[in-house]
Each structure stands twice: as C-alpha cells, then as structure tokens.
Design a protein around this motif. Structure first.
Motif, PDB file in Angstrom:
ATOM      1  N   GLY A 206      27.946  30.180  33.813  1.00 39.49           N
ATOM      2  CA  GLY A 206      28.613  30.377  35.095  1.00 39.49           C
ATOM      3  C   GLY A 206      29.329  31.705  35.230  1.00 39.49           C
ATOM      4  O   GLY A 206      30.355  31.795  35.911  1.00 39.49           O
ATOM      5  N   VAL A 207      28.796  32.767  34.583  1.00 42.36           N
ATOM      6  CA  VAL A 207      29.411  34.090  34.677  1.00 42.36           C
ATOM      7  C   VAL A 207      28.373  35.111  35.134  1.00 42.36           C
ATOM      8  O   VAL A 207      27.171  34.890  35.011  1.00 42.36           O
ATOM      9  N   ASN A 208      28.871  36.221  35.641  1.00 44.76           N
ATOM     10  CA  ASN A 208      28.006  37.314  36.103  1.00 44.76           C
ATOM     11  C   ASN A 208      27.619  38.169  34.907  1.00 44.76           C
ATOM     12  O   ASN A 208      28.483  38.775  34.266  1.00 44.76           O
ATOM     13  N   PRO A 209      26.343  38.283  34.570  1.00 41.43           N
ATOM     14  CA  PRO A 209      25.948  39.063  33.389  1.00 41.43           C
ATOM     15  C   PRO A 209      26.075  40.565  33.553  1.00 41.43           C
ATOM     16  O   PRO A 209      25.977  41.300  32.566  1.00 41.43           O
ATOM     17  N   PHE A 210      26.314  41.043  34.757  1.00 37.62           N
ATOM     18  CA  PHE A 210      26.190  42.471  35.017  1.00 37.62           C
ATOM     19  C   PHE A 210      27.515  43.197  35.233  1.00 37.62           C
ATOM     20  O   PHE A 210      27.520  44.414  35.423  1.00 37.62           O
ATOM     21  N   ASP A 211      28.641  42.488  35.210  1.00 36.25           N
ATOM     22  CA  ASP A 211      29.914  43.189  35.326  1.00 36.25           C
ATOM     23  C   ASP A 211      30.632  43.201  33.980  1.00 36.25           C
ATOM     24  O   ASP A 211      30.192  42.570  33.016  1.00 36.25           O
ATOM     25  N   GLN A 212      31.719  43.931  33.889  1.00 35.72           N
ATOM     26  CA  GLN A 212      32.506  44.042  32.663  1.00 35.72           C
ATOM     27  C   GLN A 212      33.968  44.236  33.064  1.00 35.72           C
ATOM     28  O   GLN A 212      34.529  45.320  32.937  1.00 35.72           O
ATOM     29  N   PRO A 213      34.592  43.185  33.580  1.00 37.23           N
ATOM     30  CA  PRO A 213      35.904  43.323  34.227  1.00 37.23           C
ATOM     31  C   PRO A 213      37.029  43.773  33.317  1.00 37.23           C
ATOM     32  O   PRO A 213      38.046  44.280  33.807  1.00 37.23           O
ATOM     33  N   ASN A 214      36.885  43.615  32.000  1.00 38.23           N
ATOM     34  CA  ASN A 214      38.003  43.953  31.110  1.00 38.23           C
ATOM     35  C   ASN A 214      37.816  45.264  30.351  1.00 38.23           C
ATOM     36  O   ASN A 214      38.731  45.686  29.630  1.00 38.23           O
ATOM     37  N   VAL A 215      36.669  45.892  30.489  1.00 40.91           N
ATOM     38  CA  VAL A 215      36.413  47.126  29.740  1.00 40.91           C
ATOM     39  C   VAL A 215      37.388  48.226  30.150  1.00 40.91           C
ATOM     40  O   VAL A 215      37.859  49.011  29.318  1.00 40.91           O
ATOM     41  N   GLN A 216      37.729  48.285  31.434  1.00 38.45           N
ATOM     42  CA  GLN A 216      38.589  49.354  31.930  1.00 38.45           C
ATOM     43  C   GLN A 216      39.989  49.284  31.332  1.00 38.45           C
ATOM     44  O   GLN A 216      40.682  50.304  31.233  1.00 38.45           O
ATOM     45  N   GLU A 217      40.416  48.095  30.901  1.00 37.80           N
ATOM     46  CA  GLU A 217      41.784  47.938  30.402  1.00 37.80           C
ATOM     47  C   GLU A 217      42.056  48.844  29.203  1.00 37.80           C
ATOM     48  O   GLU A 217      43.093  49.517  29.133  1.00 37.80           O
ATOM     49  N   ALA A 218      41.139  48.852  28.241  1.00 35.10           N
ATOM     50  CA  ALA A 218      41.348  49.692  27.055  1.00 35.10           C
ATOM     51  C   ALA A 218      41.309  51.171  27.422  1.00 35.10           C
ATOM     52  O   ALA A 218      42.055  51.982  26.843  1.00 35.10           O
ATOM     53  N   LYS A 219      40.457  51.551  28.395  1.00 35.76           N
ATOM     54  CA  LYS A 219      40.414  52.950  28.825  1.00 35.76           C
ATOM     55  C   LYS A 219      41.737  53.361  29.448  1.00 35.76           C
ATOM     56  O   LYS A 219      42.267  54.454  29.161  1.00 35.76           O
ATOM     57  N   GLU A 220      42.296  52.496  30.290  1.00 36.89           N
ATOM     58  CA  GLU A 220      43.572  52.803  30.927  1.00 36.89           C
ATOM     59  C   GLU A 220      44.699  52.846  29.906  1.00 36.89           C
ATOM     60  O   GLU A 220      45.596  53.706  29.992  1.00 36.89           O
ATOM     61  N   ALA A 221      44.653  51.926  28.944  1.00 34.30           N
ATOM     62  CA  ALA A 221      45.680  51.922  27.903  1.00 34.30           C
ATOM     63  C   ALA A 221      45.601  53.194  27.054  1.00 34.30           C
ATOM     64  O   ALA A 221      46.632  53.739  26.638  1.00 34.30           O
TER      65      ALA A 221
END
Length: 506
Positions: free
Chosen positions: A350-365
């Motif tokens: 039940g998840v979208n295989p094509f997004d990565q919603p948490n990847v940006q967090e480490a970049k911002e950190a």
C-alpha cells in the motif's frame, strides 16, 4: 514454506488477476498505488525503456570507439545511487572487456577514497562520466568541481542527466564531449536500462543489445495476459509483499559470486521503494549463509540459482524462493523482473514505489551542519543501544569510511558476529552512498532498525573547489546530518569508531 504464507501468496495472486493489477500497471494507472498521479504517472517509463533505448546504442557505441581510438583507458563514474549502481553491477559482473574502458565508480565524499581514486588515474587517458538525474547531487557536483580543476578539458567529460538540469547546462557551457539526456519518466532506481546504466556499460565494452534482449524477453513473460501465478514479476512481488505483511520482511539475498554485486542494486530498489509510511522490506545483501539456528522468523530467502545452504534452511521452516540464474548475460532480464516485482510488492504494502519522502531530510540536516548548526554528535554507549535489540529487529552498520576491501572485510567480521550473537538480520552501508539507497528505509520504514554509525577523522583532506568546505567537512556534515535525521525519527543509534566497534564485538 509455511502453509499460511503460501496460502496468502496464492490469494494475493488471485486478487492481482481479479483486479487486473498487471494490466493497469502496463496502462499507467496510478491508482494501483496512489489516489494522486504525482510521482507515479510520470515514473513508468521503465516498463518500455528496452524498446526505445535500443535505437541509441549506436550513439553510445560511436562514443566508445572514439575514446578508445584517442587512447582513453579508464572511465571514472561520478554518480550516486541509481546513477551509478547498475553500471557498477554490469562492470563487475562481466569484468573488463577487450576494446572497453576500465570503470571506477566514485560515490564517496571521504577524502581518503578520493585520494586513492586519483592516485589510480592517468588523467590524460581518463574519461569522467558525470551522472545525476536531478543535475544537482552535491556529491557528484563536488567530484566534478575537483576533477575539473585538475583537468579543465571538456573532451575528458561526458554528462548523463535529465533535460533542463544544471548539469546539462554545465556540460554544454564547458563543451563536454557528450551530454546524454535521459527520458524524464524514469526514476533513478528504475534507470538501470536507460542511459544511466547503458552508456557506462557500452563504454566498458559490454553488449548492451544482449541486455536489452533479455529485458524484452522478461517483459514478454510479464505481459498482461499472463496469469499472475505464472508471471515472473507478479509472482515474486506478491511473495515479497505478503512475506513482509506476515512478519518476514528481511529479504535475504543469496546470489552467485559472479553477480554478487547485484545485491547492492536490489538493495536500493527495494529499500527506497518500499521503505515509507512505517512499511518496508529490509534487503539483506552480502550476509554469508550460516546454520539455520542463527536466523529468526523474520527472514525470506531469495536465491538466484542454487546454494548448498538452501536445503537446510527450508528444512528448518524458512521460506526460500529460487529464481533461475543464467549467468551475467541475464542481468537485463533480472533488472526488469526486479523492477516489476518491486512495483507489485509496493502495491501489496500500500505504498508508492516511486517517491522517497524522507530522503530530503538528511540533505537538509547536512546543510544545517555545514552552515554551523547541527545536533550533538554524542550518543548513548554502544552497549546500551545493543541491549535494546529485540527479535524482528535489524542491525545496520553505517560506515562513513573509505569503501575498500580492507575496511569492508573488517565490517563484515563485525556484522556476522552481531548476527550470530543477537539472531537478527544485519546490513552494512557506506556513507554517503547508502543515503541514496537504504537511507529512505531507515527513516521512513518500520522502527525495527538499530543503527551503528561508524566514523573517524581523516588524516588527509581535499578542498571542494568553489565551496567554503572540504571533502572531510562535507562527509562529517553528512554523518552528523544523518544522525540527526535518525534521532528525529526516534531511531536507536550509537556512534563509534571502527576500532571501538571491533573491540566491543569481536
């Protein structure tokens, strides 16, 4: 296989047929995964890429002939995650080819690895492949800046990117030898059979036509008219998804030695696609098989070909799936099979295989740390964190160290000792490489990970041209940013040196 799991997989395959899931995927129906078309409808180009990219192979081949004729001997691939993993798999699986370039992949900000790579090069005979879908990947642009300062000649560089990116502009402005624009409807981890995987492969002398033929055959076997129980992609995906729903979410890969590096590519594909919204399948690659007694009841073993350990594992009640293996020539088919299977597994979860919603967090950190902020690097003692390990967890070693055989061997000894002691799955990742692979799962997947961040301070450094920081400072910021992101998600994490880790475990 447990009868309950076997029945659940059979039921799921019937549902896939009844709800026309395969047909809807081929038709580009985003509602298989999401009510919204964003990051679905524009991410399905991998389904048919093998039919379109074939026309570009002569273009890639002409480039290979030109650089070989000019005396180039080595290609250095500057790229992260999906921009480099498939090419690395192909080169290491097929090995050096007559009439092809030697390939080195640089996907680390550790200055020691950068220095070791540079020392291995004759720059006058080196072609740099600058590979980034977004065209803004900080590691890739840092590497480009470094080597461009050493060798500011466009004929020694090519770029692979999407249309309109900053990297495309750089390539045009600096008169790179070539700029390859990839189809925009393919996400990074689904790009193995696109320019990102095939341009480096052809430059190394690998037969791309053979890979595409295998992929097209597999796509034919996965036609909408094939019943799901006979469909290689749907069958594998349904099994992986249902296994995860039944608590066997540690996908343990058993690969032949000649293609063992395929595990890194599968790891990214599965982890980044499934690991979100508290769901996720944890790929376990590189873990040596052992006595069945060291494994918990959370494993699903998937083997390409046969292995003498599989029989005892099955006898002990662990589910084992066998996928036929026909040598490196079948990698095109395997890329396609696993992409479709992962899409099906995500439908099951039940998840979208094509997004990565948490990847940006480490970049911002990381950006916060580079700007002078960031959290306290101190963590609870390793012993206290390990005391929290429970059945069904996994231990992830996150090493911000040079990726070489000596360091990997030491980490492998630690991981196997931890596995045998705690009877949990183990993974090893090198930072910042894994941030473009399993990092999404670590933050967005189930809170079953216990993380050991391994760091040290390099004794040598290199400045990043055009930036107010060095590679050592960038790597340190990425490590601390990753630590902060893990703590934000209340993950169990300890931070140690490699020597202290070995002393505590071995």
């Amino acid at each position: 296989m447990d009868q309950t799991l076997e029945a659940a997989i059979a039921a799921r395959l019937e549902t896939i047929d009844r709800d026309r899931i395969v047909e809807r995927i081929w038709d580009g129906d985003h509602t298989v995964w999401s009510d919204h078309p964003e990051e679905v409808s524009d991410r399905l180009g991998w389904l048919r890429i093998q039919r379109h990219i074939d026309a570009r192979i002569p273009e890639f081949e002409m480039l290979r002939q030109d650089v070989i004729a000019e005396g180039f001997t080595t290609a250095v691939l500057l790229g992260m995650g999906g921009s480099s993993l498939a090419a690395e798999v192909l080169y290491q699986s097929f090995g050096p080819q007559e009439g092809g370039l030697r390939l080195i992949v640089l996907d680390s900000t550790d200055p020691r690895q950068l220095a070791a790579t540079e020392a291995d090069l004759d720059l006058d005979h080196t072609l740099f492949i600058v590979s980034s879908k977004s065209g803004s990947t900080v590691e890739t642009l840092s590497h480009l800046a470094y080597f461009w300062e050493k060798l500011p000649r466009g004929r020694h560089f090519i770029a692979i990117t999407d249309y309109g990116t900053g990297l495309e502009r750089i390539g045009r402005d600096r008169e790179f030898r070539a700029v390859f624009i990839n189809p925009p409807d393919i996400g990074g981890r689904y790009s193995a059979l696109s320019c990102f995987g095939l341009v480096p492969a052809v430059l190394c002398g690998i037969d791309a036509g053979l890979l595409l033929e295998g992929a097209e055959r597999m796509a034919g076997f996965c036609d909408p008219g094939i019943p799901a129980r006979l469909h290689p992609g749907a069958w594998l995906g349904a099994a992986l998804g249902e296994a995860a729903l039944h608590g066997r979410d540690k996908l343990t890969l058993v690969l032949p030695p000649e293609i063992e590096v395929l595990g890194h590519w599968i790891e990214q594909l599965v982890a980044e696609s499934t690991g979100k919204e508290g769901q996720g399948i944890v790929p376990v690659e590189g873990e040596l098989l052992a006595d069945p007694a060291v494994y918990g009841n959370d494993r699903m073993f998937v083997a390409l070909g046969e292995d003498p350990f599989l029989g005892p594992l099955e006898a002990a009640g662990h589910p084992v799936l066998r996928v036929p293996f026909e040598g490196p020539a079948s990698l095109g088919a395997e890329f396609w099979r696993w992409e479709f299977a992962t899409a099906i597994a995500c439908y099951v979860l039940g998840v979208n295989p094509f997004d990565q919603p948490n990847v940006q967090e480490a970049k911002e950190a990381t950006a916060v740390v580079l700007a002078g902020g960031g959290g306290d690097p101190a963590t609870p003692p390793l012993a206290d964190v390990l005391a929290q390990v429970r059945a069904g967890d996994y231990l992830a070693i996150l090493a911000y160290l040079p990726r070489n055989e000596e360091i990997l061997g030491r980490l492998q000894r630690v991981r196997h000792a931890l596995r045998d002691r705690y009877r949990v799955a183990t993974t090893v990742g090198f930072g910042p490489r894994f941030l473009h692979s399993t990092g999404q799962l670590h933050k967005g997947g189930p809170n079953t990970g216990v993380f050991i961040q391994v760091v040290d301070e390099p004794r040598e450094d290199r400045h990043v041209p055009g930036q107010p920081y060095s590679f050592a400072e960038l790597e340190a910021a990425q490590a601390l940013g990753d630590l902060d992101a893990l703590r934000m998600h209340r993950r169990r994490v300890a931070r140690v040196s490699l020597e202290d880790l070995e002393g505590a475990v071995l």
